[in-house]
Each structure stands twice: as structure tokens, then as C-alpha cells.
Design a protein around this motif. Structure first.
Motif, PDB file in Angstrom:
ATOM      1  N   ILE A 188      18.797  44.360  21.893  1.00 19.51           N
ATOM      2  CA  ILE A 188      19.396  43.283  22.683  1.00 19.51           C
ATOM      3  C   ILE A 188      20.400  43.941  23.621  1.00 19.51           C
ATOM      4  N   GLU A 189      20.096  43.921  24.909  1.00 22.38           N
ATOM      5  CA  GLU A 189      21.013  44.521  25.870  1.00 22.38           C
ATOM      6  C   GLU A 189      22.333  43.747  25.830  1.00 22.38           C
ATOM      7  N   ALA A 190      23.433  44.464  25.735  1.00 25.94           N
ATOM      8  CA  ALA A 190      24.724  43.814  25.513  1.00 25.94           C
ATOM      9  C   ALA A 190      25.111  42.879  26.649  1.00 25.94           C
ATOM     10  N   GLU A 191      24.617  43.148  27.864  1.00 24.35           N
ATOM     11  CA  GLU A 191      24.990  42.293  28.993  1.00 24.35           C
ATOM     12  C   GLU A 191      24.231  40.970  29.012  1.00 24.35           C
ATOM     13  N   HIS A 192      23.236  40.810  28.132  1.00 29.35           N
ATOM     14  CA  HIS A 192      22.442  39.582  28.117  1.00 29.35           C
ATOM     15  C   HIS A 192      23.079  38.508  27.237  1.00 29.35           C
ATOM     16  N   ARG A 238      32.988  50.460  24.413  1.00 26.59           N
ATOM     17  CA  ARG A 238      31.889  49.935  25.212  1.00 26.59           C
ATOM     18  C   ARG A 238      30.676  49.753  24.303  1.00 26.59           C
ATOM     19  N   VAL A 239      29.914  48.675  24.529  1.00 27.31           N
ATOM     20  CA  VAL A 239      28.721  48.387  23.742  1.00 27.31           C
ATOM     21  C   VAL A 239      27.528  48.382  24.694  1.00 27.31           C
ATOM     22  N   ASN A 240      26.556  49.255  24.442  1.00 26.98           N
ATOM     23  CA  ASN A 240      25.391  49.386  25.297  1.00 26.98           C
ATOM     24  C   ASN A 240      24.275  48.429  24.875  1.00 26.98           C
ATOM     25  N   TRP A 241      23.949  48.439  23.577  1.00 28.59           N
ATOM     26  CA  TRP A 241      22.957  47.509  23.039  1.00 28.59           C
ATOM     27  C   TRP A 241      23.170  47.391  21.535  1.00 28.59           C
ATOM     28  N   PHE A 242      22.482  46.409  20.946  1.00 27.64           N
ATOM     29  CA  PHE A 242      22.519  46.271  19.488  1.00 27.64           C
ATOM     30  C   PHE A 242      21.198  45.666  19.033  1.00 27.64           C
ATOM     31  N   LEU A 243      20.936  45.757  17.727  1.00 29.82           N
ATOM     32  CA  LEU A 243      19.738  45.135  17.162  1.00 29.82           C
ATOM     33  C   LEU A 243      19.952  44.875  15.680  1.00 29.82           C
ATOM     34  N   PHE A 244      19.054  44.035  15.161  1.00 24.50           N
ATOM     35  CA  PHE A 244      19.061  43.728  13.735  1.00 24.50           C
ATOM     36  C   PHE A 244      17.759  44.246  13.130  1.00 24.50           C
ATOM     37  N   ARG A 245      17.838  44.821  11.957  1.00 22.88           N
ATOM     38  CA  ARG A 245      16.660  45.438  11.340  1.00 22.88           C
ATOM     39  C   ARG A 245      16.680  45.168   9.839  1.00 22.88           C
ATOM     40  N   GLN A 258      28.895  35.727  23.124  1.00 21.80           N
ATOM     41  CA  GLN A 258      27.976  34.905  22.334  1.00 21.80           C
ATOM     42  C   GLN A 258      26.535  35.175  22.743  1.00 21.80           C
ATOM     43  N   TYR A 259      25.643  35.231  21.739  1.00 25.44           N
ATOM     44  CA  TYR A 259      24.219  35.440  21.980  1.00 25.44           C
ATOM     45  C   TYR A 259      23.436  34.335  21.275  1.00 25.44           C
ATOM     46  N   ASN A 260      22.662  33.580  22.050  1.00 24.50           N
ATOM     47  CA  ASN A 260      21.850  32.505  21.492  1.00 24.50           C
ATOM     48  C   ASN A 260      20.463  33.013  21.094  1.00 24.50           C
TER      49      ASN A 260
END
Length: 711
Positions: free
Chosen positions: A564-568, A704-711, A623-625
Motif C-alpha cells: 500500500i503506497e503510503a501516499e494513497h 518517512r513512510v514509503n509503503w506498508f503491507l499486511f501479511r 487514514q486508509y479505507n
């Protein structure tokens, strides 16, 4: 020959759709270059116009029933009429220089309820020193449009029809001016500049100074309205002390004489660098109780991709002097906020679902007219292309002898779509002449492209990559190949391109490397299909099909296990600071970074191609929906940089202070451009699609946060 109707396929192309199908939408409503938007409502239909500059036919008009789904409707500047009105020695058609970053820009669309006509007013720069305004008139927005040349320039004109039908134009940059138009033919609706309004200036222009904004530079992009008994003029200067644009409003009870009051109505930004949302119009959405919602279609500058429209709510707010202002964005603590995701407008009119399909980007050239999605790079030679000579194909003859793609007439063009997209064209190439080059480019004025090049003697062909005039890579083309699929892909935040080819339309081979797009100033990148000669005219290609696909996920879904791109993000903490010029320094924002390694040129113009969430202060959140946690995620993984220790990143459910799902201590990576993947355990009891918050705690501006994900 001009476009007259829309034949787009509704089945094959995968494109960005803003509607989340849950009562919300996610910006950008059009993720492509539709700058300088103006929007009106006529009965139950909304009409949107955009700048076209060196692209023709000019002044695209899109229509919608809900402000979310848009389709092409017509073009207000048919190029056959423009050629008749242009100055001698013009460059509209590439026969005498060019009009890259010139042409028609920042127009105004209005409907005259008394005359029952549509009006489009725009300033025109045709490559000669003399600028002039064009007034285009139609009985129906689909056309036909009739063009009239006015006697003077009207920079960024905002057209206004008063209650009695009087026509005013607010225009200018910095100092704004007011002109009046005079109706001379009620049957055709033709207006001219009223030379009785004021005395002429030294340039023989009939302008009255209206307002000069001193708290920012380049105040322009006027949109003029009369709502009840008050005139509102929306314009866009910079924030004082910055290069970032904002939106202001000037209001008065007397547009000719004033007095005028001014206020900021939007000074926020939205998930793409430090680019403020600015320069757009407002429109009403009538409600069943007789009141109206108000909305703004207003663009965000995404640089090489172009200036992309966002849909922002508008709320009305009274100040200490009891003046009411149209505030653009969501009502927020200490101000208003540009919304990435928001509730859709409350549309009370029933309409068929088929009337609101989004723009599609597939064409098999099976119709008799060229699809409205196409524009030409400069005015074409209509004798050099045909849909009739071989039905089901677009035949494209060479029109220009040149070695410079940007000088080649009859390049057919569509917009690059964000955040990344692929355009594929199928070419039939038997009738190319010796020295001919045909292909697909990623271009504005400068370019890179993949093409089929016929040898000097015409006995063989090869596939080439050309980067702004320099041949970078080649591949041999078997002599028995008569058809070839070639593909251009824009990758990683819209700023680089790759090219590939196929002989069967299934298996593709990449040719060459990854190339940086070459941006101009005011028009975003496009996919251009071309065929030009380097030796002599006479050859042709047949284009069987063209398709654009995007990798953007539909309905704002964020699948389990994917980055998930952090800017989204869909919302953020934002507070308007009192008496602070650079608002963006006090709230979360996105900044440019290298995508794989540090570089000395980390700018949006250079070798930085990725965004990271930045400028985080203690307690800031985003926030991310619609994040899919599947059957329960075991791990939360984030790619971060931090120039100090002491920071913490929390994952929370449904609210910035909601249930804690994961918590990560941030290690020091010592450099803002040195990123590290960090892992933390998740609360596995939370499953399915959820709204999650990233919350930062710690020292200001270290992380700074570039991206993240759940696994």
C-alpha cells in the motif's frame, strides 16, 4: 473533418474509476491531464471543460449526471474554424514552427438561460505575437459550435451572464480586469467587446481594473458567479512566500464599482507533494427541499502526468463581518481540507446508468467517425488519414519529412493515465516507405518512443527505441512479419517509461531500458501514435486497435499481502495554522524520494520517482479505507527511514485512537534516503475489509513512510 460523437468501448479497457460503489468516491475523479477546469449544470447534466493548448480539436467538453462518472461530449474549438480566425503566420498546424505550451488555455463555459445557448470563451495564442480571445457558441453542448474572434486578448477569462443577460468577463494575471461584452445578434448569440464600457487603454483594450491581489503572486484563473445578490470571483494566487497555489474568492454586491472583499477559500493540499488544490469552478446540486449542495471541480498539479481534476465539497461559512464564503474542501478544525475520499454528491434526479459510464480507452476503429477520446498533436492534415479506406482500421499516411518526432504532423494522441498505465497499439506495416518510422510515443514536446523503422533501401525493418532524438536500442524484425504489437508503459509515479513489442499480441519482449519522461510546462504526458517520413512521403500504416490499461485497483480496494503506497491515504490530520504562510510545513505531506537508492538529484524534475509520507509530527495520523486483512494478518511490514531513534508507528482500527492492532519502534537509518523494512506482529482477530489508521508518535519530522503491507 471533426469529431462528432462518442463510440468508446465499454468492455475491454481497464481504467481508473473514482466511484467506490459504497456511497463514496476517491480522487482524482479523472486521473489524467484535464487542467483549468470549469464546470456548469444545465438542468440535470453537468458539463466540464479543460485546457487543450496544442491539442486539437480544442476545448474538450465532458458531461456527467453525478459529477463522478464523466464521458466525452464534444469539442468547443473545431480546428477548421480556428484556422480561418488565426493570425497570418500561425503555428497551429506545425507547418510554421509550433505552439507547444501555447494555444488555448483556461477557458470559461457558461449557459445563457435567456438566449438558451452554450458559450465557451478562451484566450488564444497561435504562435504569433498577437493574442486574441475566441468566443464559441452552440445551441446544444454537443455542437455544432460556431467561433467568433474578439478584438482583444482576455487572459484566463471568467465569463458571467448577469440576471438581465449582461455579459461580463473577469480576466488577467495579478491585476484583474473587468470587460463587458455587447450582444449584436440575438439569433446567433454573437457578442463583441463593448467599446462603450470604458475608455480604451494604450493597447486599445476596453478593460476596467477590478482587483489587484497583493498577498501572493500570479493571481489568475478567474471564475465569476452571481449567487442570489452577490458576485463571487474565484481566482488562484500563490501562498505568500511559497510557490504553492491556493484558491481565493473576491466578493461584491456591485461587480463594476465594488467595494470588493477577499478571503482564502482553500489553502490545503492532497497526497501529492506540496501541490495545493487550485483553479477550478463551483456548481450547485439541487436538493428536494429546495436547497442546494455545492461542489467544486478543481485540479491538482501532478507534474508530468498533468493537472488532474478532483471533486471537492463546498460549504458556506460566514466571517466576522457576516460575509458568506464558499469554502472548498471538507469542514475541518481551523479551516478546510482537500479530500482524497469523500461521500458522493446527493443526486436526486433519476437517470439511466448507461448515461454515466466512465471514459473508456479502447478503440478498434470500427466506426465511421474518430472517437472523441482522440486529439491530434497540433492541427492535422485531414487528407492524410482515413477510417474509410480500410474499414475497421485507421489508415495513417506520412505527412511530414523530418527526423524530429515533435515536428511530425498527424500524431494521434491520448492522455497518459495515472498512477501508471500501458498503451498497446497493433500496427499493419507492409506499406511503409524506405526511411519511414511508425510507432507509439510518450511525449509532450520532447519524447521517447518505440517504433518500426524501415531501412534506407526499404529492404528490411527493425524495432527501435528513441529517447528525445537519440536511438537507444534496436531489435531485428523478421521479414515475414506484417503486423506488430508495440507497447508503452508509464511506471512508478508517472515519471518513467518502458517499451515492449510482440508478434502475436500475447507474448511481449521488453526493448531497451527504463527512460525518463521529458516534461514541458503546462500539458501532461500523452501516448502518441505516429507515422512520419525521413526520406519521402507516400507510405502508410494501418492501425488495427489501440488500448490503454491501468494497474490501478478498482473501488479503492487495498488487497491483502500487497504493498500500500503510503501516499494513497483517504484522510489525514490537518489543521490550518494561524498567521502561518507555509501551511504544508505543519501537517503530514508526501515528498519525493529515490525508489531504490540515494541520489544527489531528489527533485520532481530529476531522478526521484517515488513518494513517501513525510513531515510527521507527534500525534499525526493518516487514514486508509478498504484495507483487506483477509482471515487475520500475522504481520505488519513498513518501509521507513528515520534520522533518529524514539519514533513509534502504530496501526489502529477505525479511528486514530481506536483499538491498537500493531506497534513498531522505528530504528535510526541515519539518512532520510536510506529505508529499512520493519516488521511487527498484528492482532489477528481483526479480519476482512477494514479502515485502518497509521499514527506516528515521537520527535517531529524524523520519520518517512514509503509503503506498508499486511501479511
Amino acid at each position: 473533418m471533426n469529431h462528432v460523437k462518442n463510440h468508446s468501448s465499454d468492455t475491454l479497457a481497464s481504467v481508473w474509476i473514482a466511484d467506490n460503489n459504497d456511497g463514496t468516491y476517491t480522487n482524482n475523479i479523472l486521473w489524467a491531464d484535464y487542467p483549468d477546469t470549469d464546470v456548469i449544470r444545465v438542468e440535470d447534466t453537468y458539463y466540464l471543460i479543460s485546457t487543450s493548448m496544442h491539442l486539437f480539436p480544442g476545448a474538450p467538453i465532458l458531461s456527467s449526471k453525478d459529477l463522478i462518472h464523466w464521458k466525452y461530449h464534444s469539442y468547443a474549438l473545431p480546428y477548421d474554424q480556428l484556422l480561418l480566425l488565426a493570425n497570418e503566420g500561425h503555428s497551429l498546424d506545425l507547418l510554421n514552427e509550433h505552439i507547444y505550451d501555447k494555444g488555448a488555455w483556461a477557458g470559461s463555459l457558461r449557459y445563457h438561460p435567456i438566449l438558451k445557448k452554450f458559450y465557451y470563451l478562451v484566450n488564444m495564442q497561435d504562435g504569433t505575437p498577437e493574442e486574441y480571445a475566441i468566443l464559441s457558441i452552440a445551441d446544444d453542448a454537443v455542437g455544432p459550435w460556431k467561433l467568433y474572434r474578439l478584438s482583444q486578448r482576455l487572459y484566463d477569462p471568467g465569463l458571467l451572464f448577469d440576471d438581465d443577460g449582461t455579459a461580463y468577463v473577469v480576466h488577467g494575471q495579478g491585476q484583474l480586469y473587468l470587460s463587458r461584452l455587447k450582444l449584436i445578434d440575438s439569433l446567433t448569440g454573437e457578442y463583441i467587446v463593448d467599446d462603450t464600457f470604458v475608455a480604451p487603454d494604450d493597447n486599445n483594450h476596453y478593460d476596467k481594473p477590478l482587483y489587484d491581489y497583493k498577498e501572493g503572486y500570479y493571481n489568475e484563473g478567474a471564475h465569476a458567479y452571481k449567487i442570489k445578490d452577490t458576485y463571487y470571483i474565484l481566482t488562484t494566487p500563490t501562498w505568500a512566500g511559497t510557490d504553492t497555489k491556493k484558491e481565493i474568492c473576491i466578493q461584491t454586491k456591485d461587480i463594476v464599482n465594488g467595494p470588493y472583499s477577499v478571503s482564502d477559500i482553500h489553502s490545503s493540499f492532497m497526497n501529492f507533494g506540496e501541490n495545493g488544490i487550485h483553479q477550478g469552478g463551483i456548481v450547485d446540486v439541487p436538493q428536494t427541499n429546495g436547497e442546494s449542495e455545492w461542489w467544486s471541480v478543481i485540479f491538482q498539479d501532478r507534474h508530468k502526468l498533468g493537472r488532474t481534476p478532483t471533486l471537492q465539497p463546498v460549504f458556506w461559512e460566514k466571517d466576522e463581518n457576516n460575509l458568506e464564503w464558499p469554502m472548498i474542501g471538507a469542514r475541518n478544525k481551523k479551516g478546510c481540507l482537500a479530500v482524497p475520499t469523500f461521500q458522493k454528491p446527493t443526486i436526486t434526479t433519476n437517470f439511466p446508468a448507461t448515461s454515466s459510464k466512465t471514459i473508456q480507452y479502447f478503440d478498434d476503429f470500427s466506426e465511421k467517425e474518430l472517437d472523441l477520446c482522440w486529439q491530434w498533436n497540433h492541427i492535422p492534415d485531414d487528407s492524410k488519414w482515413s477510417l474509410a479506406e480500410r474499414p475497421g482500421y485507421l489508415r495513417l499516411y506520412t505527412t511530414t519529412v523530418t527526423t524530429d518526432f515533435s515536428c511530425a504532423q498527424n500524431t494521434l494522441r491520448q492522455r497518459v493515465i495515472g498512477p501508471q498505465s500501458t498503451a498497446t497499439v497493433r500496427l499493419v506495416i507492409q506499406q511503409m516507405n524506405p526511411g519511414d518510422i511508425a510507432g507509439i510515443a510518450v511525449h509532450q514536446q520532447d519524447y521517447n518512443y518505440i517504433g518500426i523503422k524501415s531501412s534506407e533501401n526499404g529492404e528490411e525493418k527493425k524495432i527501435i527505441i528513441n529517447d528525445n532524438g537519440k536511438e537507444m536500442a534496436t531489435a531485428s524484425l523478421p521479414s515475414d512479419i506484417s503486423e506488430v504489437w508495440i507497447r508503452a508503459t508509464t511506471i512508478k509515479m508517472e515519471y518513467r517509461s518502458q517499451f515492449s513489442y510482440s508478434f502475436d499480441g500475447i507474448n511481449y519482449t521488453q526493448l531497451g531500458d527504463t527512460y525518463e519522461m521529458h516534461y514541458g510546462n503546462y500539458v501532461g504526458m500523452g501516448f502518441g501514435v505516429f507515422h512520419f517520413a525521413t526520406k519521402q512521403l507516400g507510405g502508410f500504416i494501418d492501425i488495427d486497435s489501440f488500448e490503454i490499461n491501468t494497474s490501478t485497483l478498482k473501488e479503492n480496494l487495498k488487497p491483502f499481502g500487497t504493498k500500500i503506497e503510503a501516499e494513497h491515504y483517504d484522510n489525514q490530520k490537518y489543521e490550518l495554522q494561524q498567521n502561518v504562510k507555509a501551511q504544508h510545513l505543519h501537517n503530514p505531506l508526501t515528498t519525493w524520494t529515490a525508489d531504490s537508492h540515494p541520489t544527489s538529484l531528489l527533485t520532481k524534475w530529476g531522478s526521484a520517482f517515488d513518494l513517501s509520507l513525510d513531515n510527521l509530527h507527534n500525534g499525526d495520523w493518516v487514514q486508509y479505507n478498504q484495507v483487506d486483512l483477509a482471515n487475520g494478518a500475522l504481520n505488519f511490514i513498513a518501509r521507513i527511514s528515520s534520522i533518529a531513534t524514539g519514533g513509534k508507528l502504530e496501526v489502529r482500527l477505525n479511528h486514530w485512537d481506536g483499538p491498537l492492532l500493531a506497534s513498531l519502534k522505528l530504528p535510526c537509518t541515519e539518512n532520510r534516503e536510506v529505508f529499512q523494512e520493519i516488521h511487527g506482529e498484528m492482532d489477528t482477530s481483526i479480519t476482512g475489509t477494514q479502515t485502518i489508521y497509521l499514527v506516528y508518535y515521537g520527535p517531529d519530522k524524523i520519520c518517512r513512510v514509503n509503503w506498508f503491507l499486511f501479511r
